[in-house]
Design an enzyme around this catalytic site. Structure first.
Site, short mmCIF file in Angstrom:
data_model
loop_
_atom_site.label_atom_id
_atom_site.label_comp_id
_atom_site.label_asym_id
_atom_site.label_seq_id
_atom_site.Cartn_x
_atom_site.Cartn_y
_atom_site.Cartn_z
N ARG A 77 0.72 -1.22 0.08
CA ARG A 77 0.05 0.03 0.03
C ARG A 77 0.85 1.21 -0.27
O ARG A 77 0.41 2.32 -0.25
CB ARG A 77 -0.99 -0.01 1.10
CG ARG A 77 -2.23 1.18 1.08
CD ARG A 77 -3.00 1.14 2.20
NE ARG A 77 -2.74 0.82 3.49
CZ ARG A 77 -1.91 1.74 4.36
NH1 ARG A 77 -1.66 2.88 4.08
NH2 ARG A 77 -1.45 1.21 5.69
N LYS A 83 -7.88 -2.22 -19.67
CA LYS A 83 -8.23 -2.26 -21.38
C LYS A 83 -7.04 -2.58 -21.77
O LYS A 83 -6.38 -3.68 -21.93
CB LYS A 83 -8.65 -0.94 -21.68
CG LYS A 83 -9.85 -0.30 -20.59
CD LYS A 83 -10.78 -1.19 -20.47
CE LYS A 83 -12.10 -0.53 -19.53
NZ LYS A 83 -13.03 -1.12 -18.61
N TYR A 124 -16.27 8.69 -20.05
CA TYR A 124 -16.63 7.45 -19.70
C TYR A 124 -17.99 7.63 -18.70
O TYR A 124 -17.63 8.45 -17.66
CB TYR A 124 -15.47 6.62 -19.03
CG TYR A 124 -15.71 5.52 -18.39
CD1 TYR A 124 -16.40 4.45 -18.71
CD2 TYR A 124 -15.64 5.41 -16.88
CE1 TYR A 124 -16.81 3.15 -18.12
CE2 TYR A 124 -15.90 4.18 -16.10
CZ TYR A 124 -16.61 3.21 -16.87
OH TYR A 124 -16.87 2.05 -15.98
N ASP A 158 -7.64 11.19 -19.61
CA ASP A 158 -7.80 9.73 -19.67
C ASP A 158 -7.46 9.23 -20.96
O ASP A 158 -8.04 9.67 -21.63
CB ASP A 158 -9.35 9.53 -19.44
CG ASP A 158 -9.47 7.82 -19.19
OD1 ASP A 158 -9.08 7.00 -19.88
OD2 ASP A 158 -10.66 7.48 -18.49
C1 LIG Z 1 -12.11 5.55 -20.85
C2 LIG Z 1 -12.23 4.75 -19.45
N1 LIG Z 1 -11.75 5.17 -18.36
C3 LIG Z 1 -11.90 4.78 -17.16
C4 LIG Z 1 -12.57 3.47 -17.19
C5 LIG Z 1 -12.79 2.91 -15.68
O1 LIG Z 1 -11.85 1.73 -15.61
P1 LIG Z 1 -12.06 0.49 -14.64
O2 LIG Z 1 -13.32 -0.27 -15.01
O3 LIG Z 1 -10.67 -0.05 -14.76
O4 LIG Z 1 -12.14 1.12 -13.32
C6 LIG Z 1 -13.20 2.96 -18.29
C7 LIG Z 1 -13.93 1.76 -18.17
O5 LIG Z 1 -14.68 1.15 -18.89
C8 LIG Z 1 -13.02 3.71 -19.62
O6 LIG Z 1 -13.47 3.11 -20.58
#
Ligand SMILES: Cc1ncc(COP(=O)(O)O)c(C=O)c1O
Length: 394
Positions: free
Chosen positions: A48, A199, A102, A174
């Site tokens: 952690r 992903k 997202y 992101d």
């Molecule tokens: C563009 C994007 N950012 C963040 C996330 C969140 O990721 P996690 O599901 O690993 O928490 C996702 C999930 O689909 C995403 O598509």
């Protein structure tokens, strides 16, 4: 720590942070320990505290790939996003968000920000003036996602970075959809890059993690809060992440190629109404994407020409190779309805405002042979045509 002098392909495999053991193994040993001797090292090691050998090895690799100085790994992409925002903000602050986000990020803002007296605005345009007019005296951060989930909206990263610099704001992006193989926002002026590693970085649909890569100075601020929030990853997952990263560049290059071919195929198909892919010349963000991305990515979205529920169900049921499933970025091609998956927690009005219709489909391209994928899509689209019979729209 900065090490951007070699290629993406090489940086995926080699890291300058090498903790090779006496056995001479070329892979990082899995340090399956949550307990470490505290007496001799300069800093106490603890999962952690984000400083185990396995965690550091991956951070170093991601720093090389994203051209950053330091970073942190988290148990999910959402843990990375929430830690970044809550570590950099304090009560009374305000954030300017791009409106194409997202769904999980949107929910985080809408449900958690008010509890902590954090303000926010959504910007729907994507030029400098749109962002500039949303800035308030208490704004601290501009947060964007490009290409966005699920409509592949493109924002000019350098323009946003310049606006932020003028107003002394931090910028967060992101970069999940692009992956560090296709886009490096830090080099374009952003301050913090976030990935849902679940992903492309993981890439095999079997891991859940998040990553933040930034400057050493900002990483230190994030670190202080991350230790309190506690969303770290374990040694076994770290091993799998490092293993996955070795093939990131080849996977993504193949996904770029396949997505480009599928986007062309779908655009030319009589049963398709609209295709969203930044690699298509007709995409409104094509010119900006060509400047700021090395490849256009493996994600695309589309609408059938007939958008009723029966047609969409007929199409999805007609696919045999491409699996309807949530998430994205894996080696297998999957398809989903964002209205029922990534953006399900938003109200219908909020979704429609974003352009995420009930019939929109999002395709995450894998590394299969492109002809097998177009064959599968063609078969399912022809089923929709047969079902429509004489009711085909002009
Ligand atoms: C563009 C994007 N950012 C963040 C996330 C969140 O990721 P996690 O599901 O690993 O928490 C996702 C999930 O689909 C995403 O598509």
């Amino acid at each position: 720590m900065k090490q951007n002098n070699t290629s993406k392909e090489t940086n995926c495999i080699h890291s300058k942070f090498r903790d090779k053991d006496a056995s001479g193994s070329i892979n990082t040993p899995i340090h399956a320990s949550s307990s470490y001797d505290y007496r001799t090292p300069a800093e106490t090691v603890y999962p952690r505290y984000y400083n185990t050998v396995n965690q550091k090895e991956i951070v170093q690799k991601l720093c090389a790939l994203e051209e950053g100085e330091d970073g942190l790994l988290f148990a999910s992409g959402m843990a990375a996003i929430s830690c970044t925002l809550f570590a950099l903000l304090k009560a009374g602050d305000h954030v300017v968000f791009a409106s194409q986000l997202y769904g999980g990020t949107f929910n985080l803002i809408k449900s958690e920000f008010p509890k902590f007296d954090l303000g926010f605005s959504f910007v729907s345009g994507n030029n400098a003036r749109d962002f500039e007019t949303a800035i308030q005296p208490n704004t601290r951060i501009i947060y964007i996602e490009t290409p966005s989930n699920p409509l592949l909206d493109i924002i000019d990263i350098q323009v946003v970075a310049a606006v932020a610099k003028r107003h002394n704001l931090l910028t967060v992006i992101d970069n999940t959809f692009a992956s560090p193989v296709n886009q490096n926002p830090l080099a374009l002026g952003m301050d913090v890059v976030i990935h849902s590693g679940t992903k492309y970085l993981g890439g095999h649909s079997d891991l859940c993690f998040g990553a933040v890569i930034t400057s050493a100075e900002i990483a230190e601020v994030l670190y202080k809060s991350a230790v309190n929030f506690g969303g770290s990853i374990n040694a076994m997952d770290s091993y799998l992440i490092e293993r996955s990263l070795k093939t990131l560049a080849v996977r993504v290059q193949r996904q770029n190629e396949n997505a480009g071919l599928l986007a062309e195929f779908l655009s030319a198909h009589e049963m398709i109404g609209k295709v969203y892919y930044p690699g298509l010349k007709a995409h409104p963000g094509h010119e900006i994407a060509s400047r700021q991305m090395r490849g256009f990515g493996g994600m695309l979205a589309f609408e059938l020409k007939i958008t009723d529920v029966q047609a969409v169900d007929c199409f999805l049921n007609g696919l045999s190779l491409i699996q309807p499933a949530i998430s994205l970025g894996g080696v297998e091609t999957i398809i989903c309805s964002p209205a029922r998956t990534s953006h399900i927690k938003m109200s219908r009005e909020q979704r429609m405002e974003m352009g995420v219709t009930d019939s929109l489909l999002r395709l995450s391209t894998g590394i299969e042979k492109a002809e097998d994928l177009t064959g599968d899509l063609d078969f399912a689209l022809n089923l929709v045509k047969q079902q429509a019979g004489n009711n085909m729209p002009a």
